[in-house]
Design a protein around this motif. Structure first.
Motif, PDB file in Angstrom:
ATOM      1  N   ALA A  30       0.824  -1.222   0.000  1.00  0.00           N
ATOM      2  CA  ALA A  30       0.000   0.000   0.000  1.00  0.00           C
ATOM      3  C   ALA A  30       0.851   1.262   0.000  1.00  0.00           C
ATOM      4  O   ALA A  30       0.488   2.274   0.603  1.00  0.00           O
ATOM      5  CB  ALA A  30      -0.963   0.002   1.192  1.00  0.00           C
ATOM      6  N   GLN A  31       1.991   1.205  -0.694  1.00  0.00           N
ATOM      7  CA  GLN A  31       2.854   2.377  -0.801  1.00  0.00           C
ATOM      8  C   GLN A  31       2.572   3.078  -2.133  1.00  0.00           C
ATOM      9  O   GLN A  31       3.061   2.676  -3.191  1.00  0.00           O
ATOM     10  CB  GLN A  31       4.326   1.966  -0.712  1.00  0.00           C
ATOM     11  CG  GLN A  31       4.689   1.268   0.583  1.00  0.00           C
ATOM     12  CD  GLN A  31       4.407   2.127   1.807  1.00  0.00           C
ATOM     13  OE1 GLN A  31       4.931   3.241   1.920  1.00  0.00           O
ATOM     14  NE2 GLN A  31       3.602   1.617   2.728  1.00  0.00           N
ATOM     15  N   TYR A  32       1.758   4.124  -2.078  1.00  0.00           N
ATOM     16  CA  TYR A  32       1.321   4.823  -3.281  1.00  0.00           C
ATOM     17  C   TYR A  32       2.132   6.103  -3.497  1.00  0.00           C
ATOM     18  O   TYR A  32       2.546   6.761  -2.532  1.00  0.00           O
ATOM     19  CB  TYR A  32      -0.162   5.193  -3.174  1.00  0.00           C
ATOM     20  CG  TYR A  32      -1.088   4.005  -3.126  1.00  0.00           C
ATOM     21  CD1 TYR A  32      -1.593   3.443  -4.287  1.00  0.00           C
ATOM     22  CD2 TYR A  32      -1.467   3.448  -1.906  1.00  0.00           C
ATOM     23  CE1 TYR A  32      -2.455   2.354  -4.246  1.00  0.00           C
ATOM     24  CE2 TYR A  32      -2.327   2.356  -1.848  1.00  0.00           C
ATOM     25  CZ  TYR A  32      -2.818   1.822  -3.022  1.00  0.00           C
ATOM     26  OH  TYR A  32      -3.659   0.733  -2.971  1.00  0.00           O
ATOM     27  N   SER A  33       2.319   6.456  -4.761  1.00  0.00           N
ATOM     28  CA  SER A  33       2.971   7.719  -5.092  1.00  0.00           C
ATOM     29  C   SER A  33       1.967   8.862  -4.965  1.00  0.00           C
ATOM     30  O   SER A  33       0.749   8.644  -4.902  1.00  0.00           O
ATOM     31  CB  SER A  33       3.533   7.675  -6.515  1.00  0.00           C
ATOM     32  OG  SER A  33       2.464   7.668  -7.464  1.00  0.00           O
ATOM     33  N   HIS A  34       2.477  10.086  -4.975  1.00  0.00           N
ATOM     34  CA  HIS A  34       1.590  11.249  -4.903  1.00  0.00           C
ATOM     35  C   HIS A  34       0.670  11.300  -6.120  1.00  0.00           C
ATOM     36  O   HIS A  34      -0.513  11.667  -5.998  1.00  0.00           O
ATOM     37  CB  HIS A  34       2.419  12.535  -4.814  1.00  0.00           C
ATOM     38  CG  HIS A  34       3.178  12.677  -3.530  1.00  0.00           C
ATOM     39  ND1 HIS A  34       2.552  12.695  -2.300  1.00  0.00           N
ATOM     40  CD2 HIS A  34       4.511  12.795  -3.274  1.00  0.00           C
ATOM     41  CE1 HIS A  34       3.459  12.833  -1.335  1.00  0.00           C
ATOM     42  NE2 HIS A  34       4.656  12.892  -1.903  1.00  0.00           N
ATOM     43  N   ILE A  35       1.192  10.923  -7.268  1.00  0.00           N
ATOM     44  CA  ILE A  35       0.381  10.940  -8.496  1.00  0.00           C
ATOM     45  C   ILE A  35      -0.735   9.904  -8.414  1.00  0.00           C
ATOM     46  O   ILE A  35      -1.887  10.169  -8.790  1.00  0.00           O
ATOM     47  CB  ILE A  35       1.270  10.691  -9.728  1.00  0.00           C
ATOM     48  CG1 ILE A  35       2.221  11.869  -9.931  1.00  0.00           C
ATOM     49  CG2 ILE A  35       0.420  10.474 -10.979  1.00  0.00           C
ATOM     50  CD1 ILE A  35       3.193  11.686 -11.075  1.00  0.00           C
ATOM     51  N   GLU A  36      -0.414   8.718  -7.920  1.00  0.00           N
ATOM     52  CA  GLU A  36      -1.424   7.662  -7.787  1.00  0.00           C
ATOM     53  C   GLU A  36      -2.524   8.064  -6.813  1.00  0.00           C
ATOM     54  O   GLU A  36      -3.707   7.823  -7.064  1.00  0.00           O
ATOM     55  CB  GLU A  36      -0.746   6.354  -7.348  1.00  0.00           C
ATOM     56  CG  GLU A  36       0.118   5.740  -8.433  1.00  0.00           C
ATOM     57  CD  GLU A  36       1.124   4.737  -7.906  1.00  0.00           C
ATOM     58  OE1 GLU A  36       1.704   4.008  -8.728  1.00  0.00           O
ATOM     59  OE2 GLU A  36       1.342   4.685  -6.673  1.00  0.00           O
ATOM     60  N   LEU A  37      -2.141   8.699  -5.722  1.00  0.00           N
ATOM     61  CA  LEU A  37      -3.132   9.150  -4.747  1.00  0.00           C
ATOM     62  C   LEU A  37      -4.009  10.259  -5.317  1.00  0.00           C
ATOM     63  O   LEU A  37      -5.222  10.291  -5.075  1.00  0.00           O
ATOM     64  CB  LEU A  37      -2.430   9.633  -3.480  1.00  0.00           C
ATOM     65  CG  LEU A  37      -1.732   8.546  -2.644  1.00  0.00           C
ATOM     66  CD1 LEU A  37      -0.865   9.183  -1.567  1.00  0.00           C
ATOM     67  CD2 LEU A  37      -2.754   7.609  -2.017  1.00  0.00           C
ATOM     68  N   ALA A  38      -3.400  11.160  -6.086  1.00  0.00           N
ATOM     69  CA  ALA A  38      -4.165  12.247  -6.690  1.00  0.00           C
ATOM     70  C   ALA A  38      -5.179  11.690  -7.695  1.00  0.00           C
ATOM     71  O   ALA A  38      -6.315  12.194  -7.786  1.00  0.00           O
ATOM     72  CB  ALA A  38      -3.223  13.225  -7.382  1.00  0.00           C
ATOM     73  N   ARG A  39      -4.802  10.654  -8.439  1.00  0.00           N
ATOM     74  CA  ARG A  39      -5.735  10.058  -9.398  1.00  0.00           C
ATOM     75  C   ARG A  39      -6.902   9.393  -8.662  1.00  0.00           C
ATOM     76  O   ARG A  39      -8.056   9.516  -9.088  1.00  0.00           O
ATOM     77  CB  ARG A  39      -5.014   9.036 -10.266  1.00  0.00           C
ATOM     78  CG  ARG A  39      -5.951   8.244 -11.162  1.00  0.00           C
ATOM     79  CD  ARG A  39      -5.246   7.505 -12.271  1.00  0.00           C
ATOM     80  NE  ARG A  39      -6.143   6.605 -12.974  1.00  0.00           N
ATOM     81  CZ  ARG A  39      -7.111   6.981 -13.807  1.00  0.00           C
ATOM     82  NH1 ARG A  39      -7.306   8.261 -14.050  1.00  0.00           N
ATOM     83  NH2 ARG A  39      -7.878   6.085 -14.398  1.00  0.00           N
TER      84      ARG A  39
END
Length: 208
Positions: free
Chosen positions: A102-111
């Motif tokens: 569950a380690q998401y990037s900032h871009i993935e979280l924004a999407r």
């Protein structure tokens, strides 16, 4: 070959399948309604052969049933059948999330946040289904197992998933509930805590 020409070059049975599938999913053909080959062939202006092929595919995909001696019927979803689909979908999503912790990037979280907003603004069940599908696939997307992700996508792309969405009334209460569940999942994703995220996902699958 242009896209339109490519679509026209597909087998006739595929066009018939898509038409009947859409009519079942959209409620034009009611659950349990008989799917009579002769009537469908006459309605669509084709022979019985592509209709029969399309009906057999519908049975394979779970949108129709074949009762020996009685014929084909549009699927009537049972609670156990819906639970079976959710069980498989949930297991694949959890497996994917466990793989990358569950380690998401900032871009993935924004999407994911954008998809929640799109779902909350949905005007019809198809829009809600599209946003919900994208949200759940986005939760699993960082996993590196390509076969796992393709299998998960194939589950979501099964037309029965759309039929399930259509079987529930769409109103503001449902939109608010789905958005709230997804926001709770997103908060756990931001924290990078799979042990918090996965139980929320489990609960969410009982409602989407």
């Amino acid at each position: 070959m242009p896209a339109q020409a490519a679509r026209n070059a597909r087998p006739l049975s595929e066009h018939i399948y898509e038409r009947i599938s859409d009519e079942i999913v959209n409620g034009v053909i009611a659950p349990g309604a008989p799917l009579v080959q002769e009537q469908l062939a006459s309605e669509y202006g084709v022979s019985r052969t592509p209709v029969r092929d399309a009906l057999n595919r519908l049975v394979h995909d779970g949108l129709a049933t074949l009762e020996p001696g009685a014929g084909y019927f549009a699927t009537t979803l049972t609670r156990s059948e819906v639970e079976e689909i959710y069980e498989v979908r949930k297991a694949l999503e959890i497996m994917a999330i466990r793989q990358f912790g569950a380690q998401y990037s900032h871009i993935e979280l924004a999407r994911l946040e954008l998809l929640i907003a799109e779902g909350a603004a949905s005007a019809d069940p198809e829009e809600l289904f599209t946003a919900t599908r994208a949200f759940h696939l986005g939760l699993a997307a960082p996993a590196k197992n390509g076969f796992l992700l393709k299998t998960l996508q194939s589950v979501w792309d099964n037309p029965v998933q759309r039929l399930i969405t259509r079987s529930y009334p769409l109103d503001k209460a449902k939109l608010d509930r789905v958005a709230d569940d997804h926001r709770r999942i997103l908060a756990a994703a931001r924290a990078g805590d799979p042990d918090t995220l996965i139980p929320l996902l489990d609960l969410c699958h009982e409602k989407d």
